[in-house]
Motif scaffolding. Structure first.
Motif, PDB file in Angstrom:
ATOM      1  N   ARG A 123       0.824  -1.222   0.000  1.00 49.08           N
ATOM      2  CA  ARG A 123       0.000   0.000   0.000  1.00 49.08           C
ATOM      3  C   ARG A 123       0.850   1.261   0.000  1.00 49.08           C
ATOM      4  N   ARG A 126       1.347   3.148  -3.238  1.00 48.28           N
ATOM      5  CA  ARG A 126       0.174   3.638  -3.956  1.00 48.28           C
ATOM      6  C   ARG A 126      -0.307   4.939  -3.334  1.00 48.28           C
ATOM      7  N   VAL A 130      -7.750   3.002  -1.962  1.00 50.53           N
ATOM      8  CA  VAL A 130      -7.826   1.584  -2.292  1.00 50.53           C
ATOM      9  C   VAL A 130      -9.204   1.039  -1.941  1.00 50.53           C
ATOM     10  N   ASP A 131      -9.821   0.354  -2.915  1.00 57.72           N
ATOM     11  CA  ASP A 131     -11.020  -0.448  -2.676  1.00 57.72           C
ATOM     12  C   ASP A 131     -10.567  -1.901  -2.562  1.00 57.72           C
ATOM     13  N   ASP A 200      -8.902  -2.695  -6.142  1.00 61.15           N
ATOM     14  CA  ASP A 200      -7.451  -2.517  -6.194  1.00 61.15           C
ATOM     15  C   ASP A 200      -6.736  -3.632  -5.437  1.00 61.15           C
ATOM     16  N   LEU A 251      -9.820  -7.460 -10.640  1.00 60.32           N
ATOM     17  CA  LEU A 251      -8.792  -6.509 -10.210  1.00 60.32           C
ATOM     18  C   LEU A 251      -8.660  -5.380 -11.231  1.00 60.32           C
ATOM     19  N   ARG A 252      -8.461  -4.171 -10.740  1.00 56.51           N
ATOM     20  CA  ARG A 252      -8.096  -3.070 -11.620  1.00 56.51           C
ATOM     21  C   ARG A 252      -6.634  -3.233 -12.040  1.00 56.51           C
ATOM     22  N   GLU A 253      -6.250  -2.572 -13.112  1.00 54.53           N
ATOM     23  CA  GLU A 253      -4.857  -2.657 -13.562  1.00 54.53           C
ATOM     24  C   GLU A 253      -3.919  -2.220 -12.435  1.00 54.53           C
ATOM     25  N   GLY A 255      -3.647  -3.701  -9.702  1.00 64.95           N
ATOM     26  CA  GLY A 255      -4.166  -4.206  -8.436  1.00 64.95           C
ATOM     27  C   GLY A 255      -3.492  -5.499  -8.026  1.00 64.95           C
ATOM     28  N   ARG A 298       0.183  -9.520  -9.085  1.00 67.15           N
ATOM     29  CA  ARG A 298      -0.330  -8.224  -9.517  1.00 67.15           C
ATOM     30  C   ARG A 298      -0.942  -8.362 -10.896  1.00 67.15           C
TER      31      ARG A 298
END
Length: 303
Positions: A123, A126, A130-131, A200, A251-253, A255, A298
């Protein structure tokens, strides 16, 4: 009403002191072969008397009345019957949060706190909020810790057990975890999510005990904790396969996926992760005892 003896002085309280009660309980636990009788005796007596362990130590000379002595006896009896200490105490500490603990959900383990350490390190790199998705939310320990520590601003927690979700809701209220949404999910997990819903971070301490191993578990675990939170099928990977097969799509990119696993499962889980072409940076990490206990991956950026 008891009259004072001649001379006008009240009689001294009778009954054992708190210190003597602790010593007696310790002897009982030692005879029963428990691993940490000194620590457990203090915690059992403190729980029965509704005081902290530190307060118990400072008030060791105080006499214990019959009602409190009976409460201690009930607590000791429950422990000798094999009930988990945390269920008798009624709470368990996880990271910075105190959670209700009973038979509705798995008692969170120290290894899962280490999983949160790995997520914390991820974390830091970033900047954006974050979700997170917590699969197998259980008592709510992971989800509540993510919110409490500012790792995530919103968490969706999924579990197949309505009893576990009830406990998680209770813990969320106690912790003021307003950013937590809890949902019951079917065994396929992913149908509990909304169309287009993405995260994420996906994190899970899934069931990973093999079905053949179940009968050989410590009876304290086998007989008093929910099997659905522990039994991962014939090879322990049933739920892990479902998570890995669907994680990339949710997942988002950029994530990340973090999983706690059984200490012999790293090669098999890494093979599952590396078979997903959109997942990259797949790693195994060890726990404090040096055992391979966690995996992460990832989602590859497009283009």
């Amino acid at each position: 009403m008891n009259e004072p003896p001649p001379g006008g002085h009240a009689r001294s309280p009778v009954g054992p002191t708190r210190r003597e009660i602790v010593q007696g309980v310790r002897r009982e636990l030692e005879l029963a072969g428990l691993d940490a009788p000194r620590v457990e005796s203090e915690r059992l007596v403190a729980a029965a008397l509704a005081v902290s362990v530190s307060e118990l130590g400072l008030s060791g000379g105080e006499r214990v009345d019959p009602a409190d002595a009976a409460a201690v006896a009930r607590a000791v009896s429950r422990r000798l019957e094999g009930q988990p200490l945390q269920h008798i105490e009624g709470t368990v500490d996880f990271r910075r949060v105190r959670l209700v603990s009973d038979g509705r959900a798995l008692i969170p383990r120290p290894e899962t706190e280490q999983l949160l350490d790995l997520v914390t390190a991820w974390r830091r790199a970033r900047d954006a909020p974050v979700d997170a998705l917590d699969i197998g939310a259980g008592s709510g320990a992971i989800a509540i810790a993510l919110l409490d520590e500012g790792i995530a601003g919103r968490v969706v927690g999924l579990d197949v057990s309505e009893a576990a979700l009830d406990q998680a809701r209770e813990n969320a209220r106690r912790a003021d975890a307003d950013g937590l949404e809890l949902r019951r999910c079917p065994p396929d997990i992913w149908s509990a999510l909304k169309t287009g819903e993405a995260f994420d971070l996906i994190i899970s301490n899934p069931p990973y005990v093999t079905t053949p191993e179940w009968a050989g578990l410590d009876p304290v675990v086998r007989d008093h904790e929910p099997r659905v939170a522990l039994d991962g099928g014939e090879d322990g990977l049933d739920v892990i396969r479902t998570i890995v097969s669907g994680a990339a799509a949710r997942l988002r990119e950029g994530g990340a996926l973090f999983l706690e696993i059984g200490m012999s499962q790293a090669p098999a889980v890494m093979a599952l992760l590396e078979a997903e072409p959109i997942l990259t940076d797949c790693h195994v990490r060890v726990d404090l005892a040096g055992r391979p206990r966690f995996v992460s991956a990832r989602k590859r950026a497009s283009g």
